[in-house]
Structure formats: C-alpha cells, structure tokens
Design a protein around this motif. Structure first.
Motif, PDB file in Angstrom:
ATOM      1  N   GLU A  14     -26.673  13.239  13.566  1.00 23.62           N
ATOM      2  CA  GLU A  14     -25.583  13.240  12.598  1.00 23.62           C
ATOM      3  C   GLU A  14     -25.794  14.332  11.560  1.00 23.62           C
ATOM      4  O   GLU A  14     -26.902  14.527  11.062  1.00 23.62           O
ATOM      5  CB  GLU A  14     -25.507  11.870  11.931  1.00 23.62           C
ATOM      6  CG  GLU A  14     -24.305  11.672  11.046  1.00 23.62           C
ATOM      7  CD  GLU A  14     -24.243  10.281  10.441  1.00 23.62           C
ATOM      8  OE1 GLU A  14     -25.292   9.592  10.416  1.00 23.62           O
ATOM      9  OE2 GLU A  14     -23.141   9.859  10.016  1.00 23.62           O
ATOM     10  N   GLY A  15     -24.707  15.062  11.243  1.00 22.81           N
ATOM     11  CA  GLY A  15     -24.791  16.132  10.256  1.00 22.81           C
ATOM     12  C   GLY A  15     -25.135  17.495  10.836  1.00 22.81           C
ATOM     13  O   GLY A  15     -24.936  18.516  10.181  1.00 22.81           O
ATOM     14  N   ARG A  16     -25.647  17.495  12.067  1.00 18.20           N
ATOM     15  CA  ARG A  16     -25.971  18.772  12.702  1.00 18.20           C
ATOM     16  C   ARG A  16     -24.770  19.261  13.516  1.00 18.20           C
ATOM     17  O   ARG A  16     -23.810  18.531  13.763  1.00 18.20           O
ATOM     18  CB  ARG A  16     -27.173  18.602  13.631  1.00 18.20           C
ATOM     19  CG  ARG A  16     -28.419  18.051  12.983  1.00 18.20           C
ATOM     20  CD  ARG A  16     -28.944  18.981  11.899  1.00 18.20           C
ATOM     21  NE  ARG A  16     -29.458  20.211  12.436  1.00 18.20           N
ATOM     22  CZ  ARG A  16     -30.745  20.395  12.763  1.00 18.20           C
ATOM     23  NH1 ARG A  16     -31.614  19.419  12.658  1.00 18.20           N
ATOM     24  NH2 ARG A  16     -31.134  21.567  13.213  1.00 18.20           N
ATOM     25  N   ALA A  17     -24.835  20.528  13.925  1.00 14.18           N
ATOM     26  CA  ALA A  17     -23.786  21.077  14.786  1.00 14.18           C
ATOM     27  C   ALA A  17     -23.998  20.607  16.222  1.00 14.18           C
ATOM     28  O   ALA A  17     -25.110  20.667  16.733  1.00 14.18           O
ATOM     29  CB  ALA A  17     -23.792  22.595  14.724  1.00 14.18           C
ATOM     30  N   ALA A  18     -22.925  20.175  16.841  1.00 15.68           N
ATOM     31  CA  ALA A  18     -22.974  19.788  18.264  1.00 15.68           C
ATOM     32  C   ALA A  18     -22.371  20.930  19.074  1.00 15.68           C
ATOM     33  O   ALA A  18     -21.246  21.356  18.799  1.00 15.68           O
ATOM     34  CB  ALA A  18     -22.194  18.506  18.495  1.00 15.68           C
ATOM     35  N   ASN A  19     -23.147  21.415  20.024  1.00 16.07           N
ATOM     36  CA  ASN A  19     -22.715  22.534  20.866  1.00 16.07           C
ATOM     37  C   ASN A  19     -22.572  22.038  22.301  1.00 16.07           C
ATOM     38  O   ASN A  19     -23.571  21.733  22.952  1.00 16.07           O
ATOM     39  CB  ASN A  19     -23.718  23.680  20.808  1.00 16.07           C
ATOM     40  CG  ASN A  19     -23.828  24.285  19.426  1.00 16.07           C
ATOM     41  OD1 ASN A  19     -23.066  25.174  19.054  1.00 16.07           O
ATOM     42  ND2 ASN A  19     -24.772  23.779  18.642  1.00 16.07           N
ATOM     43  N   LEU A  20     -21.341  21.967  22.801  1.00 16.58           N
ATOM     44  CA  LEU A  20     -21.091  21.444  24.134  1.00 16.58           C
ATOM     45  C   LEU A  20     -20.739  22.597  25.072  1.00 16.58           C
ATOM     46  O   LEU A  20     -19.720  23.266  24.872  1.00 16.58           O
ATOM     47  CB  LEU A  20     -19.950  20.417  24.108  1.00 16.58           C
ATOM     48  CG  LEU A  20     -20.272  19.100  23.389  1.00 16.58           C
ATOM     49  CD1 LEU A  20     -19.878  19.167  21.925  1.00 16.58           C
ATOM     50  CD2 LEU A  20     -19.557  17.968  24.069  1.00 16.58           C
ATOM     51  N   PRO A  21     -21.549  22.804  26.109  1.00 16.80           N
ATOM     52  CA  PRO A  21     -21.288  23.924  27.025  1.00 16.80           C
ATOM     53  C   PRO A  21     -20.355  23.534  28.162  1.00 16.80           C
ATOM     54  O   PRO A  21     -20.269  22.361  28.546  1.00 16.80           O
ATOM     55  CB  PRO A  21     -22.681  24.238  27.558  1.00 16.80           C
ATOM     56  CG  PRO A  21     -23.377  22.912  27.570  1.00 16.80           C
ATOM     57  CD  PRO A  21     -22.813  22.139  26.405  1.00 16.80           C
ATOM     58  N   CYS A  22     -19.699  24.550  28.701  1.00 20.06           N
ATOM     59  CA  CYS A  22     -18.839  24.357  29.874  1.00 20.06           C
ATOM     60  C   CYS A  22     -18.901  25.627  30.714  1.00 20.06           C
ATOM     61  O   CYS A  22     -18.754  26.730  30.196  1.00 20.06           O
ATOM     62  CB  CYS A  22     -17.402  24.072  29.450  1.00 20.06           C
ATOM     63  SG  CYS A  22     -16.264  23.847  30.831  1.00 20.06           S
ATOM     64  N   ASN A  23     -19.130  25.442  32.000  1.00 23.29           N
ATOM     65  CA  ASN A  23     -19.139  26.575  32.919  1.00 23.29           C
ATOM     66  C   ASN A  23     -17.869  26.587  33.723  1.00 23.29           C
ATOM     67  O   ASN A  23     -17.465  25.551  34.276  1.00 23.29           O
ATOM     68  CB  ASN A  23     -20.348  26.472  33.854  1.00 23.29           C
ATOM     69  CG  ASN A  23     -20.444  27.666  34.790  1.00 23.29           C
ATOM     70  OD1 ASN A  23     -19.701  27.755  35.757  1.00 23.29           O
ATOM     71  ND2 ASN A  23     -21.348  28.569  34.496  1.00 23.29           N
ATOM     72  N   HIS A  24     -17.194  27.722  33.754  1.00 26.61           N
ATOM     73  CA  HIS A  24     -15.952  27.878  34.551  1.00 26.61           C
ATOM     74  C   HIS A  24     -15.984  29.254  35.200  1.00 26.61           C
ATOM     75  O   HIS A  24     -15.142  30.112  34.892  1.00 26.61           O
ATOM     76  CB  HIS A  24     -14.696  27.650  33.702  1.00 26.61           C
ATOM     77  CG  HIS A  24     -14.818  28.051  32.263  1.00 26.61           C
ATOM     78  ND1 HIS A  24     -14.730  29.354  31.829  1.00 26.61           N
ATOM     79  CD2 HIS A  24     -15.042  27.288  31.155  1.00 26.61           C
ATOM     80  CE1 HIS A  24     -14.868  29.384  30.528  1.00 26.61           C
ATOM     81  NE2 HIS A  24     -15.060  28.154  30.075  1.00 26.61           N
TER      82      HIS A  24
END
Lengths: 114, 114
Positions: A14-24
């Motif tokens: 909580e409070g941190r940046a969430a980085n969600l990857p996606c490959n296309h």
C-alpha cells in the motif's frame, strides 16, 4: 485482435507504485491497448487506453514501448481498494474494426498489501 | 462516460425456465454488448446488440438460447432460455460509442439455476 500475456498475480505494498506488465508482441499498427479492472463482485471498470504514446489520467499511467510489443500500467500510489483483476486488452479499430466487443484474457490479480 | 444499470441484480431460477435481463444506459450509445462470466472465469462476449436489427452472436452462442432485443439507443434485454445449471453465471451488459472509445459495464446479473 492480438493476444496478450500477463502475469497471473502480483503483490504490491500500500502506498507504493504498482506496475502491471502486459506483453502483446503480435500487435498490429491499428490496434489500441486498453486496460480494465474488475473488483470482486463488480462489473469491469475502464482505466485507460492508448495507441502509441504514453497516456495518463486521474487513475493511472500507461507506458507503451516504442515497438508497441509491450506496455505497463502504473498505479502511482496503490491503495487497498486497488485490489482487483487487471485486464490488458488489445483491440483493433479502423477499417473493418471498431464494432466488436472486448476479448478478455485471464488478467493479473493484483493484491495490495497493508 | 455512461452509467449502466441492470435488472435483476440476481435471481435463482428453476431448470427449464427462462429469465430476461434488462440493461438501461443513462445516455444514447452506439454499441451495446452482452457478456457472460462463469464462476472463477474471465468474461466471454455473447453478442452485440444491434438497434433495430438482429443481434450478432459470437461463436458458441445462438439466438434460440440467448435472444436479444435492442429497441432503442439506451435499452437492451438478454433472455436466457430453457435454463440448465450450466447457465449459472454472471451476465453483464456493456455500452460505448464504438470506434477507439472505451466501453462501460453494468454491475452484472448473478444467475443461479437449480
């Protein structure tokens, strides 16, 4: 529409940046990248979309690589309410496209830890 | 953005009966869609609801089982006919202006068939 690959699950504090990857990697020139999320027991919620440039709105930022073969959704300051399944969807628009519904993959289950 | 409501929010039905789900959008939209979400699964597109003409169904879905109406630009219905326990799912309506624009989703109708 191009296929997308996402990790099945991720944790973030909580409070941190969430980085969600996606490959296309098979994306074509007239395909947009869309991100939606589904909080438990609710309908999917639109987050952001883009074609080639990075995009930012009040919810998130979308970073698309120069070759457009991958992208990252960034939630800058994650809260517990951001716990959800996040879907990366590639969808064609243009001649012959744009009228179709969305094709959902399995998405990434993001869990925000207190 | 568009606000979408669905009725009923949930129902428990007996095998062999039919249920009609209503979808109301708070503004006129070009495109309306119906999706199914089976337990623990992602969303699957059932059909595009076309205003004034027959719906366009995805592979594996047929009009006799899932008749759809769309009498105007703000309203659509989906009927689940001759139900079996395998039809137990969440059914979601979505709407948008087509093209590269985002789609918005209703809260879903949770159907249980006994």
């Amino acid at each position: 529409d191009a296929k997308t690959t996402q990790p099945p699950s991720m944790d973030c504090a909580e409070g941190r940046a969430a980085n969600l990857p996606c490959n296309h990697s098979t994306i074509s020139g007239n395909e947009y990248v869309y991100w939606y999320r589904q909080i438990h027991s609710q309908g999917p919620q639109y987050i952001i979309h883009g074609l080639k440039n990075n995009e930012t709105n009040e919810m998130a930022s979308l970073i698309i690589t120069e070759d457009r073969k991958s992208s990252t959704l960034i939630l800058p300051h994650a809260t517990l309410r951001d716990t959800a399944v996040y879907y990366c969807i590639v969808r064609v628009w243009g001649a012959g496209g744009g009228a179709d519904g969305l094709t959902f993959g399995k998405g990434t289950h993001l869990i925000i830890q207190p | 953005s568009a606000v979408i409501s669905q009725k009923p929010s949930r129902d428990i039905c007996q095998r062999g009966t039919s249920l009609t789900i209503q979808c109301q959008v708070d503004s006129q939209v070009t495109m309306m869609f119906w999706y199914r979400q089976q337990p623990g699964q992602s969303l699957t597109l059932i059909a595009t609801a076309n205003q004034g003409s027959e719906a366009t169904y995805e592979s594996g879905f047929v009009i006799d089982k899932f008749p759809i109406s769309r009498p105007n630009l703000t309203f659509s219905t989906l009927t689940v006919s001759n139900m079996s326990p395998e039809d137990s799912s969440i059914y979601l309506c979505s709407a948008g202006q087509g093209g590269p624009y985002e789609q918005y989703f209703g809260p879903g109708t949770r159907l249980t068939v006994t």
